[in-house]
Design a protein around this motif. Sequence first.
Motif, PDB file in Angstrom:
ATOM      1  N   MET A 289      37.202  52.372  38.299  1.00 36.95           N
ATOM      2  CA  MET A 289      36.070  51.627  37.760  1.00 36.95           C
ATOM      3  C   MET A 289      36.059  51.536  36.246  1.00 36.95           C
ATOM      4  SD  MET A 289      34.081  49.710  39.126  1.00 36.95           S
ATOM      5  CE  MET A 289      32.844  48.627  38.403  1.00 36.95           C
TER       6      MET A 289
ATOM      7  N   SER B 299      38.279  45.771  31.599  1.00 33.86           N
ATOM      8  CA  SER B 299      38.892  44.482  31.856  1.00 33.86           C
ATOM      9  C   SER B 299      37.854  43.367  31.980  1.00 33.86           C
ATOM     10  CB  SER B 299      39.736  44.566  33.125  1.00 33.86           C
ATOM     11  OG  SER B 299      40.119  43.280  33.554  1.00 33.86           O
TER      12      SER B 299
ATOM     13  N   PHE C 117      30.068  39.236  33.185  1.00 30.72           N
ATOM     14  CA  PHE C 117      29.496  39.950  34.324  1.00 30.72           C
ATOM     15  C   PHE C 117      29.271  41.405  33.935  1.00 30.72           C
ATOM     16  CE2 PHE C 117      29.461  42.213  38.344  1.00 30.72           C
ATOM     17  CZ  PHE C 117      28.785  41.341  39.187  1.00 30.72           C
TER      18      PHE C 117
ATOM     19  N   ASP D  26      27.648  48.614  40.141  1.00 23.93           N
ATOM     20  CA  ASP D  26      28.116  49.451  41.234  1.00 23.93           C
ATOM     21  C   ASP D  26      29.383  48.832  41.803  1.00 23.93           C
ATOM     22  OD1 ASP D  26      28.144  51.508  42.972  1.00 23.93           O
ATOM     23  OD2 ASP D  26      26.466  50.811  44.196  1.00 23.93           O
ATOM     24  N   HIS D  27      30.033  49.550  42.686  1.00 29.52           N
ATOM     25  CA  HIS D  27      31.238  48.988  43.272  1.00 29.52           C
ATOM     26  C   HIS D  27      31.521  49.648  44.591  1.00 29.52           C
ATOM     27  CE1 HIS D  27      32.453  52.651  41.335  1.00 29.52           C
ATOM     28  NE2 HIS D  27      33.540  52.670  42.066  1.00 29.52           N
ATOM     29  N   LYS D  28      32.420  49.046  45.293  1.00 33.87           N
ATOM     30  CA  LYS D  28      32.762  49.511  46.618  1.00 33.87           C
ATOM     31  C   LYS D  28      34.256  49.353  46.791  1.00 33.87           C
ATOM     32  CE  LYS D  28      31.814  48.106  51.330  1.00 33.87           C
ATOM     33  NZ  LYS D  28      30.879  47.326  52.152  1.00 33.87           N
TER      34      LYS D  28
ATOM     35  N   LEU E 292      32.993  39.548  42.211  1.00 35.00           N
ATOM     36  CA  LEU E 292      31.915  40.092  41.402  1.00 35.00           C
ATOM     37  C   LEU E 292      30.639  39.526  41.994  1.00 35.00           C
ATOM     38  CD1 LEU E 292      33.471  39.243  37.907  1.00 35.00           C
ATOM     39  CD2 LEU E 292      33.766  41.336  39.262  1.00 35.00           C
ATOM     40  N   ILE E 293      29.822  40.374  42.555  1.00 35.62           N
ATOM     41  CA  ILE E 293      28.670  39.897  43.288  1.00 35.62           C
ATOM     42  C   ILE E 293      27.382  40.247  42.557  1.00 35.62           C
ATOM     43  CG2 ILE E 293      27.418  40.091  45.466  1.00 35.62           C
ATOM     44  CD1 ILE E 293      30.355  40.952  46.541  1.00 35.62           C
TER      45      ILE E 293
ATOM     46  N   GLU F 120      31.484  35.584  42.051  1.00 35.00           N
ATOM     47  CA  GLU F 120      32.593  35.000  41.316  1.00 35.00           C
ATOM     48  C   GLU F 120      33.852  35.775  41.657  1.00 35.00           C
ATOM     49  OE1 GLU F 120      32.017  35.550  37.089  1.00 35.00           O
ATOM     50  OE2 GLU F 120      29.917  36.067  37.340  1.00 35.00           O
TER      51      GLU F 120
ATOM     52  N   THR G 203      37.517  37.570  40.600  1.00 37.62           N
ATOM     53  CA  THR G 203      38.257  38.149  39.494  1.00 37.62           C
ATOM     54  C   THR G 203      39.645  38.486  39.999  1.00 37.62           C
ATOM     55  OG1 THR G 203      38.431  39.977  37.939  1.00 37.62           O
ATOM     56  CG2 THR G 203      37.421  40.467  40.036  1.00 37.62           C
TER      57      THR G 203
ATOM     58  N   PHE H 227      41.511  40.642  38.649  1.00 35.93           N
ATOM     59  CA  PHE H 227      41.814  42.047  38.381  1.00 35.93           C
ATOM     60  C   PHE H 227      41.925  42.832  39.676  1.00 35.93           C
ATOM     61  CE2 PHE H 227      40.791  46.438  37.587  1.00 35.93           C
ATOM     62  CZ  PHE H 227      41.549  46.725  36.471  1.00 35.93           C
TER      63      PHE H 227
ATOM     64  N   GLU I  99      34.836  45.447  45.961  1.00 37.34           N
ATOM     65  CA  GLU I  99      33.808  44.520  45.519  1.00 37.34           C
ATOM     66  C   GLU I  99      33.043  45.172  44.386  1.00 37.34           C
ATOM     67  OE1 GLU I  99      31.897  44.526  49.171  1.00 37.34           O
ATOM     68  OE2 GLU I  99      33.691  43.652  50.078  1.00 37.34           O
ATOM     69  N   ILE I 100      32.678  44.347  43.419  1.00 39.00           N
ATOM     70  CA  ILE I 100      31.955  44.879  42.271  1.00 39.00           C
ATOM     71  C   ILE I 100      30.578  44.248  42.234  1.00 39.00           C
ATOM     72  CG2 ILE I 100      31.956  45.071  39.761  1.00 39.00           C
ATOM     73  CD1 ILE I 100      35.112  44.759  40.121  1.00 39.00           C
TER      74      ILE I 100
END
Lengths: 139, 139
Positions: A108, A114, A121, A125-127, B92-93, B101, B103, B105, B129-130
């Motif tokens: 992360m 990046s 954006f 949080d992330h998954k 990117l949610i 969107e 990405t 990366f 997913e971010i």
Amino acid sequence: MEAKLEELLKVKGYKITSQRRAVLEAFIYLDKHLLTAAEVYEYVSAKSNKINSSTVYRNLEILTDAGIISRSNLDNGVNYYELNLEGHHHHLICISCGAAEKTSFCPMEKIKLSLEESTDFQPIDHKLEIYGYCGRCKK
Amino acid sequence: MEAKLEELLKVKGYKITSQRRAVLEAFIYLDKHLLTAAEVYEYVSAKSNKINSSTVYRNLEILTDAGIISRSNLDNGVNYYELNLEGHHHHLICISCGAAEKTSFCPMEKIKLSLEESTDFQPIDHKLEIYGYCGRCKK
DNA sequence: CTGGCTGCAAAGACTTTGCAAGGCT
DNA sequence: AGCCTTGCAAAGTCTTTGCAGCCAG
């Protein structure tokens, strides 16, 4: 550990009932650290605690609200719950046997850097889940 | 583009029907690139194509099997589908407006290296997913 | 012609909700 | 006592399935 967790419930104004305690125990005593609602229900039922499945669902939500467990959605579309005790981690999920191990590796920080230079954006949080073969299943 | 996609279906032995074509069009002509079954159904219905929702589900599965679209499960527990046309990417949610969107990366190479030296897990696939705020929603 | 495809209706899996009775604190 | 919880049953959401008739190739 149980006492500590029950304290968290009280702080939030939730009561300690035998059903709620049984749901908590499922997370503490079962080997698996990712549990479905059905697995929790099975555990508390096997413990002879008569408990309704809607009570399980309601308590899973309450434990989530109290920050004791958290919910995630694996690629099979099923909801999984796990104790929040341990630090941030992700899962390595075996596509053969379904077992999930943890990994502390988290990209992360790199992702944030990046994104910062390429988009507007703002990540919160992330998954991340990694699917593959566990040691036992790969040949 | 449509012709190319229909070719992929034929190769797999699937037939081209008006309903199937309408489902394909949803992915080609809608702005959003992540669509739920309901959104696809809404699109084909609005196009006056009388079509049953079970047909939508069946065709989503067939298009997935043909490698034309792929399915993923966001954290809200809903199934999303998207065209496979573009290269590997993640989403990117926005947790405010729900927009997604892309990405490019991807930390997977680093993850593979890291796992190789610390575990015997053999990664095959992954899901990242971010979640955060998009440019419009962040203040 | 013929096997794949569709519509319809029903069922299935998972989860949520309304309500009255019961139980923590 | 007062409010949170529970059990029960019903309903809700999303998805799948069986079957008879239809259609593309």
